[in-house]
Design a protein around this motif. Structure first.
Motif, PDB file in Angstrom:
ATOM      1  N   VAL A   1       0.848  -1.192   0.000  1.00 34.57           N
ATOM      2  CA  VAL A   1       0.000   0.000   0.000  1.00 34.57           C
ATOM      3  C   VAL A   1       0.883   1.241   0.000  1.00 34.57           C
ATOM      4  O   VAL A   1       1.849   1.319   0.754  1.00 34.57           O
ATOM      5  CB  VAL A   1      -0.919   0.012   1.244  1.00 34.57           C
ATOM      6  CG1 VAL A   1      -1.726   1.304   1.277  1.00 34.57           C
ATOM      7  CG2 VAL A   1      -1.839  -1.191   1.248  1.00 34.57           C
ATOM      8  N   GLN A   2       0.533   2.208  -0.833  1.00 32.92           N
ATOM      9  CA  GLN A   2       1.211   3.501  -0.832  1.00 32.92           C
ATOM     10  C   GLN A   2       0.276   4.541  -0.235  1.00 32.92           C
ATOM     11  O   GLN A   2      -0.943   4.390  -0.306  1.00 32.92           O
ATOM     12  CB  GLN A   2       1.609   3.907  -2.250  1.00 32.92           C
ATOM     13  CG  GLN A   2       0.434   4.032  -3.198  1.00 32.92           C
ATOM     14  CD  GLN A   2       0.725   4.833  -4.446  1.00 32.92           C
ATOM     15  OE1 GLN A   2       1.548   5.734  -4.431  1.00 32.92           O
ATOM     16  NE2 GLN A   2       0.027   4.512  -5.532  1.00 32.92           N
ATOM     17  N   ASP A   3       0.852   5.598   0.318  1.00 32.98           N
ATOM     18  CA  ASP A   3       0.009   6.585   0.989  1.00 32.98           C
ATOM     19  C   ASP A   3      -0.215   7.833   0.145  1.00 32.98           C
ATOM     20  O   ASP A   3      -0.746   8.818   0.632  1.00 32.98           O
ATOM     21  CB  ASP A   3       0.610   6.966   2.345  1.00 32.98           C
ATOM     22  CG  ASP A   3       1.949   7.686   2.204  1.00 32.98           C
ATOM     23  OD1 ASP A   3       2.428   8.223   3.211  1.00 32.98           O
ATOM     24  OD2 ASP A   3       2.518   7.698   1.097  1.00 32.98           O
TER      25      ASP A   3
ATOM     26  N   ASP B   1      -0.950   9.287  -4.210  1.00 29.37           N
ATOM     27  CA  ASP B   1      -1.776   8.998  -5.381  1.00 29.37           C
ATOM     28  C   ASP B   1      -0.927   8.713  -6.619  1.00 29.37           C
ATOM     29  O   ASP B   1      -1.258   9.121  -7.725  1.00 29.37           O
ATOM     30  CB  ASP B   1      -2.692  10.211  -5.646  1.00 29.37           C
ATOM     31  CG  ASP B   1      -3.915   9.822  -6.438  1.00 29.37           C
ATOM     32  OD1 ASP B   1      -4.392  10.659  -7.241  1.00 29.37           O
ATOM     33  OD2 ASP B   1      -4.396   8.684  -6.295  1.00 29.37           O
TER      34      ASP B   1
ATOM     35  N   ARG C   1      -4.495  -4.794  -9.179  1.00 29.78           N
ATOM     36  CA  ARG C   1      -4.519  -3.380  -8.785  1.00 29.78           C
ATOM     37  C   ARG C   1      -5.938  -2.873  -8.996  1.00 29.78           C
ATOM     38  O   ARG C   1      -6.281  -2.327 -10.013  1.00 29.78           O
ATOM     39  CB  ARG C   1      -3.527  -2.575  -9.626  1.00 29.78           C
ATOM     40  CG  ARG C   1      -3.404  -1.124  -9.135  1.00 29.78           C
ATOM     41  CD  ARG C   1      -1.992  -0.786  -8.854  1.00 29.78           C
ATOM     42  NE  ARG C   1      -1.841   0.567  -8.340  1.00 29.78           N
ATOM     43  CZ  ARG C   1      -1.133   1.523  -8.954  1.00 29.78           C
ATOM     44  NH1 ARG C   1      -0.552   1.265 -10.119  1.00 29.78           N
ATOM     45  NH2 ARG C   1      -1.003   2.706  -8.414  1.00 29.78           N
TER      46      ARG C   1
ATOM     47  N   LYS D   1      -7.404  -0.705  -6.703  1.00 27.70           N
ATOM     48  CA  LYS D   1      -7.389   0.688  -6.249  1.00 27.70           C
ATOM     49  C   LYS D   1      -5.983   1.231  -6.424  1.00 27.70           C
ATOM     50  O   LYS D   1      -5.003   0.482  -6.356  1.00 27.70           O
ATOM     51  CB  LYS D   1      -7.801   0.774  -4.774  1.00 27.70           C
ATOM     52  CG  LYS D   1      -9.232   0.380  -4.509  1.00 27.70           C
ATOM     53  CD  LYS D   1      -9.593   0.591  -3.051  1.00 27.70           C
ATOM     54  CE  LYS D   1     -11.040   0.231  -2.797  1.00 27.70           C
ATOM     55  NZ  LYS D   1     -11.430   0.435  -1.376  1.00 27.70           N
ATOM     56  N   LYS D   2      -5.888   2.515  -6.625  1.00 28.72           N
ATOM     57  CA  LYS D   2      -4.604   3.109  -6.943  1.00 28.72           C
ATOM     58  C   LYS D   2      -3.593   2.883  -5.826  1.00 28.72           C
ATOM     59  O   LYS D   2      -2.406   2.693  -6.078  1.00 28.72           O
ATOM     60  CB  LYS D   2      -4.767   4.598  -7.232  1.00 28.72           C
ATOM     61  CG  LYS D   2      -3.498   5.250  -7.768  1.00 28.72           C
ATOM     62  CD  LYS D   2      -3.754   6.666  -8.226  1.00 28.72           C
ATOM     63  CE  LYS D   2      -4.035   6.716  -9.698  1.00 28.72           C
ATOM     64  NZ  LYS D   2      -4.039   8.093 -10.231  1.00 28.72           N
ATOM     65  N   GLU D   3      -4.018   2.910  -4.588  1.00 30.50           N
ATOM     66  CA  GLU D   3      -3.066   2.837  -3.483  1.00 30.50           C
ATOM     67  C   GLU D   3      -2.596   1.421  -3.173  1.00 30.50           C
ATOM     68  O   GLU D   3      -1.635   1.258  -2.435  1.00 30.50           O
ATOM     69  CB  GLU D   3      -3.675   3.452  -2.217  1.00 30.50           C
ATOM     70  CG  GLU D   3      -4.841   2.682  -1.617  1.00 30.50           C
ATOM     71  CD  GLU D   3      -6.187   3.134  -2.153  1.00 30.50           C
ATOM     72  OE1 GLU D   3      -6.217   3.764  -3.235  1.00 30.50           O
ATOM     73  OE2 GLU D   3      -7.202   2.857  -1.476  1.00 30.50           O
ATOM     74  N   ARG D   4      -3.215   0.405  -3.739  1.00 29.53           N
ATOM     75  CA  ARG D   4      -2.904  -0.972  -3.345  1.00 29.53           C
ATOM     76  C   ARG D   4      -2.475  -1.796  -4.551  1.00 29.53           C
ATOM     77  O   ARG D   4      -3.170  -1.819  -5.578  1.00 29.53           O
ATOM     78  CB  ARG D   4      -4.116  -1.605  -2.684  1.00 29.53           C
ATOM     79  CG  ARG D   4      -3.868  -2.980  -2.083  1.00 29.53           C
ATOM     80  CD  ARG D   4      -5.149  -3.496  -1.423  1.00 29.53           C
ATOM     81  NE  ARG D   4      -5.530  -2.657  -0.299  1.00 29.53           N
ATOM     82  CZ  ARG D   4      -5.126  -2.831   0.949  1.00 29.53           C
ATOM     83  NH1 ARG D   4      -4.303  -3.837   1.244  1.00 29.53           N
ATOM     84  NH2 ARG D   4      -5.537  -2.023   1.904  1.00 29.53           N
TER      85      ARG D   4
ATOM     86  N   ASN E   1       7.133   2.238  -5.274  1.00 29.87           N
ATOM     87  CA  ASN E   1       6.416   3.118  -6.173  1.00 29.87           C
ATOM     88  C   ASN E   1       7.354   4.181  -6.707  1.00 29.87           C
ATOM     89  O   ASN E   1       8.410   4.448  -6.126  1.00 29.87           O
ATOM     90  CB  ASN E   1       5.150   3.702  -5.547  1.00 29.87           C
ATOM     91  CG  ASN E   1       5.402   4.923  -4.697  1.00 29.87           C
ATOM     92  OD1 ASN E   1       6.529   5.279  -4.391  1.00 29.87           O
ATOM     93  ND2 ASN E   1       4.337   5.602  -4.307  1.00 29.87           N
TER      94      ASN E   1
ATOM     95  N   ASN F   1       7.703   8.084  -7.731  1.00 30.03           N
ATOM     96  CA  ASN F   1       7.033   9.328  -7.385  1.00 30.03           C
ATOM     97  C   ASN F   1       7.936  10.489  -7.752  1.00 30.03           C
ATOM     98  O   ASN F   1       8.975  10.296  -8.377  1.00 30.03           O
ATOM     99  CB  ASN F   1       6.688   9.309  -5.891  1.00 30.03           C
ATOM    100  CG  ASN F   1       7.889   8.950  -5.035  1.00 30.03           C
ATOM    101  OD1 ASN F   1       8.825   9.739  -4.917  1.00 30.03           O
ATOM    102  ND2 ASN F   1       7.888   7.748  -4.458  1.00 30.03           N
TER     103      ASN F   1
END
Lengths: 115, 110
Positions: B24-26, B28, B68, B70-73, B93, B95
């Motif tokens: 999971v990322q926190d 977007d 995937r 949802k974007k965060e998972r 990820n 970024n």
């Protein structure tokens, strides 16, 4: 085939001595270049990166790296090693033609620091 | 700072089990990656995703799939775990600051 080579699997260095880790790449063009460190039980931490410009790059923890286009190399150096520098070090590249920006890694160099 | 969290630090699974590794990322961010790390081989890319429901194979996708929703998972799935999938798995990820890696999941298949 395109690749990232770290010739030294394992290096032992005395505390206070200098350290140099080698990295060579084989690509048609100069890629984006990175060095990461992984301490025991930890995730990967970025030490430094090179995209363009000055070929001598300063990073965190007293590390620096020099890009040499003629040798397709990006070697990592530290003038005086501390015991906390014992870790595994990874050289990585991103091909400039890769729209996804995928990181490709070398096999890693394990650094042991002796008293 | 961007944070990438892998839910399990250590996992032990049996041969033939279906295994899910979660990441999971926190933020977007679109691009997420799964690597496996083995001694002497460095990190090798298994799969990556550039948006919800979008995925691409990496260098060693055999025996793995991803999800995937949802974007965060971003989940890595071992459809039928085998002993040669015993490894350290790292999620990342991409970024604005570069790459952020999770702490890794050490999976042992017995």
């Amino acid at each position: 085939a395109q690749s990232v080579t770290q010739p030294d699997i394992h290096i032992t260095v005395s505390e206070g001595a200098s350290l140099e880790l080698r990295c060579n790449y084989s690509y048609g063009a100069t890629p984006y270049l990175f060095w990461y460190v992984q301490s025991p039980g930890q995730g990967l931490q970025l030490l430094l990166k090179y995209f363009s410009g000055d070929t001598l790059v300063q990073g965190i923890k007293g590390f620096e790296a020099e890009f040499k286009r003629s040798q397709s190399s990006f070697n990592l150096r530290k003038p005086s090693v501390h015991w906390s520098d014992a870790a595994e070090y990874f050289c990585a590249v991103i091909m400039t033609t890769d729209s996804w920006g995928k990181l490709q890694f070398g096999a890693g160099t394990q650094v042991v620091v002796t008293p | 700072d961007v944070k990438v969290t892998q839910s399990s630090r250590y996992l032990v699974k049996r041969t033939g089990e279906k295994v899910f590794l979660e990441c999971v990322q926190d933020m977007d961010h679109e691009n997420m990656f799964w690597y496996r790390q083995d001694p002497g081989l460095g990190l090798r890319l298994i799969y990556f995703s550039y948006d919800v429901k979008m995925k691409e194979k990496g260098d060693i996708p055999e025996g793995y799939s991803v999800s995937r929703e949802k974007k965060e998972r971003f989940s890595l799935i071992l459809e039928s775990a085998s002993t040669n999938q015993t490894s350290m798995y790292l999620c990342a990820n991409r970024n604005n600051y570069g790459y952020t890696f999770g702490s890794g999941t050490r999976l042992t298949v017995v």
